[in-house]
Design an enzyme around this catalytic site. Structure first.
Site, mmCIF file in Angstrom:
data_model
loop_
_atom_site.group_PDB
_atom_site.id
_atom_site.type_symbol
_atom_site.label_atom_id
_atom_site.label_comp_id
_atom_site.label_asym_id
_atom_site.label_seq_id
_atom_site.Cartn_x
_atom_site.Cartn_y
_atom_site.Cartn_z
ATOM 1 N N SER A 114 -5.524 2.334 -1.216
ATOM 2 C CA SER A 114 -5.502 2.792 -2.600
ATOM 3 C C SER A 114 -6.903 3.168 -3.086
ATOM 4 O O SER A 114 -7.534 4.059 -2.521
ATOM 5 C CB SER A 114 -4.858 1.714 -3.484
ATOM 6 N N ASP A 134 5.744 6.810 -2.578
ATOM 7 C CA ASP A 134 4.528 6.705 -3.388
ATOM 8 C C ASP A 134 4.440 7.923 -4.311
ATOM 9 O O ASP A 134 4.532 9.058 -3.833
ATOM 10 C CB ASP A 134 3.314 6.664 -2.461
ATOM 11 N N HIS A 167 3.759 2.431 -2.909
ATOM 12 C CA HIS A 167 2.310 2.412 -2.858
ATOM 13 C C HIS A 167 1.813 1.000 -2.536
ATOM 14 O O HIS A 167 2.133 0.042 -3.230
ATOM 15 C CB HIS A 167 1.742 2.862 -4.207
#
Length: 338
Positions: free
Chosen positions: A167, A273, A303
């Site tokens: 991320s 995601d 995600h």
């Protein structure tokens, strides 16, 4: 697996969802949430992996956590292990390297790959907006190259270094990679051979199809990422800023240097995601610039699943090993030929 939603109107309060509450003085109050919780004590840690906390620099009181499989301590082998420099996630406004998810992930990579992992802390926004996280993360590389820490000098192969993160950590690994490629001589004896970008945190002003389709995704709604960018980008910047929209303008000119250096890039993502369209675009952009990219896309998911779910977490070193070994082999050939 997170359910998809076809609603393109936000229905989630991002402040409550993230338990993130800005204060009038530019700071923020962060309350505990279900995903991020600190490592409590050593008994919770996998005993097969040694970890050690060390300070980095003096100006910002940053630190790092080194992970090393204990099996190498008992081995007579003099072969050093690849070095993975890891940056945690949290949208630049949340998280710490000692959050249980990131700690367990790094411990698992060190054990299962095996590798020496250095997880580096960085300052958070809004108290310290970007590029503070990138500055701190680059400082970690300079600390590694000059450190006298025995666990690194004795067991880590500085000539086989990879930058990695999930991320916002993937965003950081990419930005630090750009800086390192532009000043490759300054970080010797560290030699970076590739970037491992998990569920890359990336954005833009114009919504993509996947963002609209997964607007109210229960694991990571789009409004949460909007809030993260609002409080982490420099004042006055929008989501097309180069820190957020990594493909804007065709990408950084430094990608040409990354191509020349022969670095490889691994991008892992899931179709569940909201940022998947942007991640695919990112991979395509780098490929068009001549960078060697390997993409691994899982159907469904969400995600950060690689960090959150134990079974997925265990699968990552398998994907990494193939990629890292390939990058090390191709770089060795390049060094011989070059």
């Amino acid at each position: 697996m997170a359910d998809e939603t076809t609603s393109s109107s936000p229905t989630i309060d991002p402040y409550e969802y993230l338990q993130f509450f800005p204060n009038p003085d530019g700071t923020a109050t962060r309350k505990s949430n279900v995903l991020l919780s600190k490592t409590i004590s050593d008994p919770d840690h996998d005993p097969r992996v040694l970890f050690k906390d060390v300070p980095i620099g003096t100006s910002n009181n940053n630190w790092a956590r080194i992970f090393l499989p204990r099996q190498v301590l008992d081995s007579s082998s003099t072969t050093k292990l690849p070095l993975i420099v890891y940056y945690h996630g949290g949208g630049f406004i949340l998280g710490s390297l000692d959050d249980r998810l990131f700690h367990d992930f790094c411990s698992n990579v060190a054990l299962e790959y095996p590798a020496v992992v250095v997880s580096a802390q960085y300052r958070l926004a809004p108290e310290h907006r970007l590029p503070a996280a990138y500055d701190d993360s680059m400082e970690a590389l300079h600390w590694i190259k000059t450190t006298q820490e025995e666990l690194l000098k004795k067991y880590a192969d500085f000539s086989s270094c990879f930058l990695m993160g999930p991320s916002a950590g993937a965003n950081t690994a990419y930005q630090v990679g750009l800086r390192a490629a532009a000043q490759v001589e300054d970080i010797l004896p560290l030699k970076i051979k590739g970037l491992i970008l998990q569920h890359l945190f990336i954005g833009g002003v114009k919504r993509t199809e996947s963002e609209l389709r997964l607007m109210n995704n229960p694991i990571f709604p789009v409004c949460a990422s909007d809030l993260m960018w609002e409080f982490s980008l420099p004042h006055g910047a929008d989501r097309d800023h180069e820190y957020c929209n990594l493909t804007v303008g065709g990408g950084s000119d430094v990608l040409d240097q990354i191509k020349q250096l022969g670095w490889k890039v691994l991008i892992t993502a899931t179709t569940g995601d909201p940022m998947i369209d942007r991640q695919v675009e990112m991979a395509r952009m780098m490929e068009q610039r001549g960078v060697q990219v390997k993409s691994h896309y899982d159907e469904g998911g969400y995600h950060g699943i690689d960090v959150i779910e134990p079974e997925k977490r265990k699968a990552v070193p398998v994907i990494m090993k193939e990629f890292v070994n390939s990058a090390m082999a191709s770089q060795s050939v390049k060094d011989i030929v070059g």
